[in-house]
Design a protein around this motif. Structure first.
Motif, mmCIF file in Angstrom:
data_model
loop_
_atom_site.group_PDB
_atom_site.id
_atom_site.type_symbol
_atom_site.label_atom_id
_atom_site.label_comp_id
_atom_site.label_asym_id
_atom_site.label_seq_id
_atom_site.Cartn_x
_atom_site.Cartn_y
_atom_site.Cartn_z
ATOM 1 N N GLY A 229 6.839 -23.173 -1.773
ATOM 2 C CA GLY A 229 6.870 -21.858 -2.400
ATOM 3 C C GLY A 229 7.220 -20.752 -1.424
ATOM 4 N N ALA A 230 7.838 -19.701 -1.954
ATOM 5 C CA ALA A 230 8.382 -18.621 -1.126
ATOM 6 C C ALA A 230 7.289 -17.775 -0.488
ATOM 7 N N TRP A 231 7.641 -17.223 0.679
ATOM 8 C CA TRP A 231 6.730 -16.346 1.408
ATOM 9 C C TRP A 231 7.098 -14.873 1.259
ATOM 10 N N ALA A 232 8.232 -14.589 0.649
ATOM 11 C CA ALA A 232 8.726 -13.218 0.541
ATOM 12 C C ALA A 232 9.674 -13.138 -0.651
ATOM 13 N N PRO A 233 9.999 -11.922 -1.097
ATOM 14 C CA PRO A 233 10.890 -11.779 -2.257
ATOM 15 C C PRO A 233 12.237 -12.463 -2.051
ATOM 16 N N VAL A 234 12.754 -13.026 -3.147
ATOM 17 C CA VAL A 234 14.043 -13.707 -3.083
ATOM 18 C C VAL A 234 15.174 -12.693 -2.919
ATOM 19 N N GLN A 235 16.292 -13.166 -2.349
ATOM 20 C CA GLN A 235 17.421 -12.293 -2.047
ATOM 21 C C GLN A 235 18.687 -12.794 -2.742
ATOM 22 N N PRO A 236 19.452 -11.899 -3.375
ATOM 23 C CA PRO A 236 20.684 -12.317 -4.043
ATOM 24 C C PRO A 236 21.706 -12.848 -3.054
ATOM 25 N N ALA A 237 22.499 -13.815 -3.503
ATOM 26 C CA ALA A 237 23.488 -14.459 -2.641
ATOM 27 C C ALA A 237 24.829 -14.536 -3.349
ATOM 28 N N GLY A 238 25.888 -14.535 -2.549
ATOM 29 C CA GLY A 238 27.228 -14.655 -3.109
ATOM 30 C C GLY A 238 28.185 -15.250 -2.100
ATOM 31 N N PRO A 239 29.441 -15.492 -2.503
ATOM 32 C CA PRO A 239 30.430 -16.094 -1.606
ATOM 33 C C PRO A 239 30.549 -15.320 -0.296
ATOM 34 N N GLY A 240 30.542 -16.049 0.815
ATOM 35 C CA GLY A 240 30.682 -15.442 2.129
ATOM 36 C C GLY A 240 29.379 -15.060 2.792
ATOM 37 N N ASP A 241 28.278 -15.033 2.041
ATOM 38 C CA ASP A 241 27.003 -14.630 2.624
ATOM 39 C C ASP A 241 26.464 -15.701 3.573
ATOM 40 N N LEU A 242 25.911 -15.227 4.680
ATOM 41 C CA LEU A 242 25.265 -16.092 5.652
ATOM 42 C C LEU A 242 23.792 -15.700 5.740
ATOM 43 N N PHE A 243 22.916 -16.654 5.447
ATOM 44 C CA PHE A 243 21.479 -16.435 5.558
ATOM 45 C C PHE A 243 20.949 -17.225 6.746
ATOM 46 N N THR A 244 20.110 -16.580 7.532
ATOM 47 C CA THR A 244 19.459 -17.252 8.656
ATOM 48 C C THR A 244 17.964 -17.026 8.568
ATOM 49 N N LEU A 245 17.232 -18.106 8.557
ATOM 50 C CA LEU A 245 15.775 -18.046 8.584
ATOM 51 C C LEU A 245 15.325 -18.270 10.025
ATOM 52 N N VAL A 246 14.522 -17.356 10.535
ATOM 53 C CA VAL A 246 13.944 -17.512 11.869
ATOM 54 C C VAL A 246 12.429 -17.588 11.707
ATOM 55 N N GLY A 247 11.872 -18.740 12.073
ATOM 56 C CA GLY A 247 10.447 -18.957 11.921
ATOM 57 C C GLY A 247 9.706 -18.878 13.236
ATOM 58 N N THR A 248 8.394 -18.940 13.151
ATOM 59 C CA THR A 248 7.543 -18.916 14.332
ATOM 60 C C THR A 248 8.075 -19.869 15.409
#
Length: 258
Positions: A229-248
């Motif tokens: 389950g998510a820890w924060a609000p979800v974010q909209p995504a589309g073509p070309g978007d790059l998401f990076t998760l940085v954890g502890t």
């Protein structure tokens, strides 16, 4: 309307990437009825050769509940056809999705059978082989995300797909509720959260799932993946978007929509 009829609509929407009107506006009422639709859709997927590789828990964060206007968790199936693997950099085709959003969370790799009711978070941790930071793609077959709890449950908990970072046994020695993550979109921080946002502790969410599945005669089996389950609000995504998760600890996981 019969659960199978709604399930066929959802399957067509999944295959054709065409949204449908809310099922809750067309006679689907109650959580029990919604899970019957989910089960019927799962049967259709399995009949086409897909496979369940685990379960996902949705709506565990109060922020996400408020964002989507619901007040309790739900669960769905993780289908192999949208498991994009284990790794630190992954690319997916944006055209696979209808109206995707992205969220960061923790995945559990089950090492020993867990069967409710009465399973505790401590028993979950003892039965877990490893955990990993993960990115989930949530997607809705319901037009414009106009969902009630019945809609998202029937829609396999708004499942889109997922990718898991490297599995780590050592992370189980840490307090998972104190872990943190920051989600970046195209280099800009857009969301952050801690494990405590997930029902107070991610293992508590997995315990909730295990005990809820017991009513369906289902257990978590060795090798199952659980998206807790998510820890924060979800974010909209589309073509070309790059998401990076940085954890502890500087752990990083990137997902690009091509």
């Amino acid at each position: 309307m019969r659960p199978e009829t709604f399930a066929e609509e959802l399957e067509r929407a999944w295959e054709e990437r065409r949204p449908i009107e809310p099922l809750s506006d067309r006679g689907l009422k109650g959580i029990e009825a919604a899970y019957r639709v989910q089960e019927a859709w799962n049967a259709l997927r399995l009949g086409k050769g897909d496979r369940v590789v685990g379960r996902k828990i949705g709506l565990t964060s109060k922020a996400v509940q408020e964002q989507l206007g619901v007040d309790q968790p739900d669960f769905g199936n993780l289908w192999e056809s949208r498991f994009f693997g284990v790794g630190e950099r992954v690319e997916v085709e944006a055209r696979l999705f209808l109206q995707p959003r992205v969220e960061g969370e923790l995945a559990f790799l089950i090492g020993r059978r867990l069967e409710g009711p009465g399973v505790t978070p401590q028993e979950v941790l003892a039965a877990t082989e490893a955990v990993a930071f993960a990115i989930e793609i949530v997607d809705s077959r319901i037009r414009d995300w106009r969902i009630r709890i019945e809609d998202t449950i029937a829609d396999n908990a708004s499942y889109g797909g997922f990718v898991v970072g490297p599995w780590e046994k050592a992370l189980l020695e840490e307090d998972l509720s104190a872990l943190g993550l920051v989600l970046y979109k195209n280099g800009e921080p857009v969301a952050q959260g801690a494990g405590a946002a997930c029902l107070g502790h991610p293992a508590r969410a997995v315990a909730w799932l295990t005990n809820t599945l017991a009513a369906f005669g289902v257990a978590l089996e060795p090798g199952d993946i659980v998206m807790s389950g998510a820890w924060a609000p979800v974010q909209p995504a589309g073509p070309g978007d790059l998401f990076t998760l940085v954890g502890t600890g500087g752990r990083a996981l990137s997902l690009r929509f091509a």
